[in-house]
Write a protein that holds these residues in place. Structure first.
Motif, mmCIF file in Angstrom:
data_model
loop_
_atom_site.group_PDB
_atom_site.id
_atom_site.type_symbol
_atom_site.label_atom_id
_atom_site.label_comp_id
_atom_site.label_asym_id
_atom_site.label_seq_id
_atom_site.Cartn_x
_atom_site.Cartn_y
_atom_site.Cartn_z
ATOM 1 N N LEU A 134 0.817 -1.214 0.000
ATOM 2 C CA LEU A 134 0.000 0.000 0.000
ATOM 3 C C LEU A 134 0.851 1.264 0.000
ATOM 4 N N ARG A 135 1.925 1.262 0.787
ATOM 5 C CA ARG A 135 2.746 2.465 0.886
ATOM 6 C C ARG A 135 3.393 2.790 -0.460
ATOM 7 N N GLY A 136 3.935 1.786 -1.135
ATOM 8 C CA GLY A 136 4.559 2.022 -2.428
ATOM 9 C C GLY A 136 3.551 2.464 -3.474
ATOM 10 N N TRP A 137 2.378 1.827 -3.488
ATOM 11 C CA TRP A 137 1.353 2.158 -4.476
ATOM 12 C C TRP A 137 0.834 3.578 -4.266
ATOM 13 N N CYS A 138 0.567 3.935 -3.040
ATOM 14 C CA CYS A 138 0.034 5.269 -2.743
ATOM 15 C C CYS A 138 1.077 6.365 -2.989
ATOM 16 N N ASN A 139 2.350 6.088 -2.692
ATOM 17 C CA ASN A 139 3.389 7.080 -2.950
ATOM 18 C C ASN A 139 3.505 7.379 -4.444
ATOM 19 N N TYR A 157 -11.225 4.001 -1.423
ATOM 20 C CA TYR A 157 -11.721 2.668 -1.797
ATOM 21 C C TYR A 157 -10.705 1.589 -1.412
ATOM 22 N N VAL A 158 -9.424 1.821 -1.711
ATOM 23 C CA VAL A 158 -8.389 0.836 -1.389
ATOM 24 C C VAL A 158 -8.299 0.636 0.116
ATOM 25 N N ASP A 159 -8.424 1.716 0.883
ATOM 26 C CA ASP A 159 -8.399 1.626 2.338
ATOM 27 C C ASP A 159 -9.566 0.768 2.851
ATOM 28 N N HIS A 160 -10.762 1.038 2.323
ATOM 29 C CA HIS A 160 -11.954 0.277 2.720
ATOM 30 C C HIS A 160 -11.808 -1.190 2.342
ATOM 31 N N PHE A 161 -11.333 -1.451 1.125
ATOM 32 C CA PHE A 161 -11.157 -2.833 0.667
ATOM 33 C C PHE A 161 -10.158 -3.582 1.546
ATOM 34 N N THR A 162 -9.018 -2.946 1.840
ATOM 35 C CA THR A 162 -7.973 -3.600 2.633
ATOM 36 C C THR A 162 -8.446 -3.855 4.056
ATOM 37 N N TRP A 163 -9.150 -2.892 4.635
ATOM 38 C CA TRP A 163 -9.627 -3.045 6.016
ATOM 39 C C TRP A 163 -10.516 -4.275 6.137
ATOM 40 N N TRP A 164 -11.457 -4.430 5.228
ATOM 41 C CA TRP A 164 -12.364 -5.575 5.311
ATOM 42 C C TRP A 164 -11.682 -6.889 4.962
ATOM 43 N N ARG A 165 -10.675 -6.861 4.099
ATOM 44 C CA ARG A 165 -9.935 -8.092 3.804
ATOM 45 C C ARG A 165 -9.181 -8.570 5.050
ATOM 46 N N ILE A 166 -8.576 -7.635 5.802
ATOM 47 C CA ILE A 166 -7.847 -8.026 7.008
ATOM 48 C C ILE A 166 -8.821 -8.478 8.093
ATOM 49 N N VAL A 167 -9.971 -7.812 8.210
ATOM 50 C CA VAL A 167 -10.993 -8.251 9.166
ATOM 51 C C VAL A 167 -11.455 -9.661 8.815
ATOM 52 N N GLY A 168 -11.637 -9.925 7.522
ATOM 53 C CA GLY A 168 -12.009 -11.285 7.103
ATOM 54 C C GLY A 168 -10.939 -12.304 7.470
ATOM 55 N N TRP A 169 -9.673 -11.906 7.339
ATOM 56 C CA TRP A 169 -8.577 -12.800 7.725
ATOM 57 C C TRP A 169 -8.627 -13.089 9.218
ATOM 58 N N LEU A 170 -8.916 -12.065 10.028
ATOM 59 C CA LEU A 170 -9.012 -12.253 11.478
ATOM 60 C C LEU A 170 -10.176 -13.174 11.849
ATOM 61 N N GLN A 182 -5.502 8.337 4.333
ATOM 62 C CA GLN A 182 -4.847 9.456 5.004
ATOM 63 C C GLN A 182 -3.653 10.009 4.230
ATOM 64 N N VAL A 183 -3.356 9.414 3.069
ATOM 65 C CA VAL A 183 -2.227 9.889 2.273
ATOM 66 C C VAL A 183 -2.588 11.238 1.641
ATOM 67 N N ALA A 184 -1.738 12.225 1.832
ATOM 68 C CA ALA A 184 -2.002 13.568 1.308
ATOM 69 C C ALA A 184 -1.711 13.615 -0.188
ATOM 70 N N ILE A 185 -2.577 14.291 -0.924
ATOM 71 C CA ILE A 185 -2.377 14.494 -2.353
ATOM 72 C C ILE A 185 -1.482 15.717 -2.549
ATOM 73 N N VAL A 186 -0.394 15.544 -3.272
ATOM 74 C CA VAL A 186 0.587 16.605 -3.475
ATOM 75 C C VAL A 186 0.752 16.844 -4.976
ATOM 76 N N ARG A 187 0.608 18.071 -5.393
ATOM 77 C CA ARG A 187 0.765 18.384 -6.814
ATOM 78 C C ARG A 187 2.225 18.234 -7.225
ATOM 79 N N TYR A 188 2.447 17.603 -8.390
ATOM 80 C CA TYR A 188 3.800 17.423 -8.909
ATOM 81 C C TYR A 188 4.068 18.499 -9.960
ATOM 82 N N ARG A 189 5.123 19.252 -9.774
ATOM 83 C CA ARG A 189 5.437 20.354 -10.665
ATOM 84 C C ARG A 189 6.186 19.852 -11.899
ATOM 85 N N TYR A 190 5.762 20.328 -13.046
ATOM 86 C CA TYR A 190 6.425 19.987 -14.302
ATOM 87 C C TYR A 190 7.801 20.637 -14.348
ATOM 88 N N ARG A 191 8.827 19.818 -14.548
ATOM 89 C CA ARG A 191 10.193 20.338 -14.504
ATOM 90 C C ARG A 191 10.786 20.589 -15.889
#
Length: 355
Positions: A261-266, A279-292, A326-335
């Motif tokens: 998740l960290r790599g994908w969101c970054n 959506y990914v957060d909601h999906f992952t939360w319920w998948r882990i709850v199902g595992w528990l 909770q990952v903040a959206i940051v604008r990427y500047r064209y270089r």
């Protein structure tokens, strides 16, 4: 060691529209350039979205070595490059397969050699751009009905942004095919297409599309957000990780899921991704709850929540679930052309054939 010798030499020649496997450059720079070109006032609306069939497997050795020879005069270096290309590949069944064409995928030198081969495209479109002269002559050319084109390439993934008509973009089929042919490469008929930026297209995991903004008098904006394929990929990985008996403890599971998740969101945090992250957060939360629930089949839901989901938070000791929402959206500047090179001008400035 061979890469350390060759890379500074060829970086002096590579064009700014090439972003893949180059120092200080990343996929987001390519997406930022597409966003820059597609916005109103520039209006590069037509897109020649290309795909090279089996690029790494079909590059012509003789033509590639000839391109290396144009910049490198040391015969020892040239012999090493040839040896690398013809070293062969040990397949999974233990059979050594000869490499008559192509560069071995996974080799440290392969991305650099692929960039050297595919720079024929960069140089072709750079010559077309330079032939139009300064900005005022390019503007005059467009007013007269002519087209301007910009290539954006990330390794063997590339597209051409066209400020012109659909016919101008369609004409690139033959033009690009002719440029690639000496390198032994060909376009994939099934995956290459021409589209309008308002239709949208996928590139490097992103969905790129221009839309009208509600309540802004028809203002158009280019949106970049995770493609459906990228979303399906990350949810598939989470689904695979949260299958029963794949991890010994909850902490082990969280470590594995958090890395994904960290790599994908970054990667996608520079786009319009907030809704997808939720959506990914909601999906992952319920998948882990199902595992528990499967792991503690004897507990009812109330007991499971009290023991393993305090305050509805998934945690095992100091290890907590990574929250995509909770990952903040940051604008990427064209270089653009301002991307620095790690080498000094003394290293890259001389056009002499050296090694």
């Amino acid at each position: 060691m061979l890469k350390l010798v060759l890379e500074p030499i060829f970086e002096a020649d590579f064009k700014p529209g090439s972003y893949g496997f180059r120092p200080n450059r990343r996929a987001q720079d390519a997406i930022a350039e597409i966003h820059f070109l597609g916005t109103p006032t520039r209006n590069y609306e037509w897109v020649f979205e290309a795909d090279i069939a089996a690029c790494f497997d079909e590059i012509s050795h003789s033509t590639l070595v000839a391109r290396v020879r144009e910049r490198v005069g040391d015969k020892r270096i040239l012999r090493l490059v040839k040896a690398f290309l013809k070293a062969g590949i040990l397949s999974e069944d233990g059979v050594n397969r000869d490499t008559i064409t192509g560069t071995p995928q996974g080799g440290i030198l392969s991305p650099l050699l692929a960039n050297i081969a595919l720079s024929v495209l960069d140089e072709h479109f750079a010559r077309k751009w330079e032939a139009l002269g300064p900005s005022w002559t390019r503007a005059k050319h467009r007013r007269a009905g002519g087209a301007t084109m910009r290539l954006v390439r990330y390794a063997d993934d590339f597209l051409v942004m066209v400020n012109g008509t659909r016919d101008d973009a369609e004409a690139l089929w033959g033009e690009v095919t002719e440029v690639l042919a000496p390198m032994g490469l060909r376009l994939s008929v099934e995956k290459t297409r021409v589209c309008h930026i308002d239709e949208g297209f996928d590139f490097l995991g992103w969905r790129i599309q221009r839309r009208r903004v509600r309540g802004h008098n028809g203002k158009q904006v280019v949106y970049t957000y995770p493609s459906k394929k990228s979303l399906a990929s990350v949810t598939s990985k989470v689904r695979s990780l949260t299958r029963r008996h794949k991890h010994r403890t909850l902490a082990d599971l969280l470590h594995a899921v958090n890395r994904v998740l960290r790599g994908w969101c970054n990667y996608f945090r520079h786009g319009v991704s907030s809704r997808t992250f939720r959506y990914v957060d909601h999906f992952t939360w319920w998948r882990i709850v199902g595992w528990l629930r499967k792991r503690h089949a004897g507990l009812n839901r109330g007991a499971l929540r009290r023991r393993h989901l305090p305050n509805w938070e998934i945690r095992d000791g100091e290890v907590a679930m990574f929250r995509s929402q909770q990952v903040a959206i940051v604008r990427y500047r064209y270089r653009g052309t301002r991307i620095p090179t790690p080498w000094t001008s003394e290293t890259t400035g001389s056009p002499a054939t050296t090694a």
